[in-house]
Design an enzyme around this catalytic site. Sequence first.
Site, PDB file in Angstrom:
ATOM      1  CB  CYS A  14       0.589   0.936  -6.912  1.00  0.00           C
ATOM      2  SG  CYS A  14       0.268   0.159  -5.308  1.00  0.00           S
ATOM      3  N   GLY A  72       0.809  -1.221   0.000  1.00  0.00           N
ATOM      4  CA  GLY A  72       0.000   0.000   0.000  1.00  0.00           C
ATOM      5  C   GLY A  72       0.838   1.265   0.000  1.00  0.00           C
TER       6      GLY A  72
HETATM    7  O1  RRO Z   1       3.265  -0.675  -2.300  1.00  0.00           O
HETATM    8  C1  RRO Z   1       2.672  -1.597  -2.900  1.00  0.00           C
HETATM    9  O2  RRO Z   1       1.764  -2.248  -2.382  1.00  0.00           O
HETATM   10  C2  RRO Z   1       3.003  -1.949  -4.281  1.00  0.00           C
HETATM   11  C3  RRO Z   1       3.268  -1.013  -5.284  1.00  0.00           C
HETATM   12 BR1  RRO Z   1       3.392   0.809  -4.957  1.00  0.00          BR
HETATM   13  C4  RRO Z   1       3.471  -1.457  -6.620  1.00  0.00           C
HETATM   14  O3  RRO Z   1       3.682  -0.679  -7.565  1.00  0.00           O
HETATM   15  N1  RRO Z   1       3.403  -2.775  -6.859  1.00  0.00           N
HETATM   16  C5  RRO Z   1       3.161  -3.672  -5.894  1.00  0.00           C
HETATM   17  O4  RRO Z   1       3.114  -4.873  -6.181  1.00  0.00           O
HETATM   18  N2  RRO Z   1       2.972  -3.243  -4.608  1.00  0.00           N
END
Ligand code: RRO
Length: 306
Positions: A131, A73
């Site tokens: 994300c 997140g």
């Molecule tokens: O932080 C996350 O949960 C996360 C990000 Br920003 C992303 O770009 N890809 C992912 O698998 N997790």
Amino acid sequence: MRPRMEVEIAGLKLKNPVMPASGTFGFGQEYSNFFDLNRLGAIVVKSVTLEPTMGNSPPRIVETPSGMLNAIGLQNPGLQVFVDDKMPFLRQLQLPVIVNIAGKTLEEYAELAGRLDEVEGVAALEVNISCPNVKAGGIAFGTHPDTARRVTETVRRATRLPLIIKLSPNVTDIVEMAKAVEAGGADAISLVNSLTGMVIDIHHRRPVLGNITGGLTGPAIRPVALLMVWRVAQAVQVPVIGMGGIVSASDAVQFLLAGAKAVAVGTATFRDPTALVQVIEGIESYLMENNIEDINDIIGAAQDSR
Ligand code: RRO
């Protein structure tokens, strides 16, 4: 004789084509006791947001067959702390520092890009429009070509830094997305981010992850990622950075042969903090064993066999 390992991406000169995948390497310093970070082609930091972000409620990670799901997140200390506390370490490294940014709105993407433009030692931005674990921003910008193009154009106007746009695999047509961000002014495209998935705990009869869904990474997604890289590399002029389940040098070579000009290693680092170095050394050995003098000679070579 040692083969030539240098590649150029979006005006950045990389001593080799191997870098960490954003979010799997913290802000670099966390791994500096394991190996000399200057061996990397580039460094890519965890997504930075304007304000500090706490992330999702736990559990945030669960292991799956040949992979894992994460739902972090976007946890990060925010732009100001990144610039004040993380950049001093990063800027003394002898490699390009690529800063991954994520916004909740177009304005936030523009502000992040504009402010990082003025920060010494930032070589390029990787724009996270993929994300899967936050409601606002992230993937909300990365599943429709017009929106993806608009974010790219907005960031393009806000900075002179080279722009790498990071695409999500959770789309119907990855080629359409790649063409949209290329038209919006991307200097390079990175793919893939994680594939959305879930796991249910049958004893408690509820989803394991606090966020219910998470992003699947690791070898489980490699063939899917490879095909997407193969298709995008055929369709755009800008360089592609390929990632998704790369564990070994032979995995990385597959992505290079498919047309990626560079590769990122992500989840493998969690099992072996030196995975990136193994991949770099293994690619070099592959080139030597096959009498290839320049790594650029294998980039896209499998496309020629079509
Ligand atoms: O932080 C996350 O949960 C996360 C990000 Br920003 C992303 O770009 N890809 C992912 O698998 N997790």
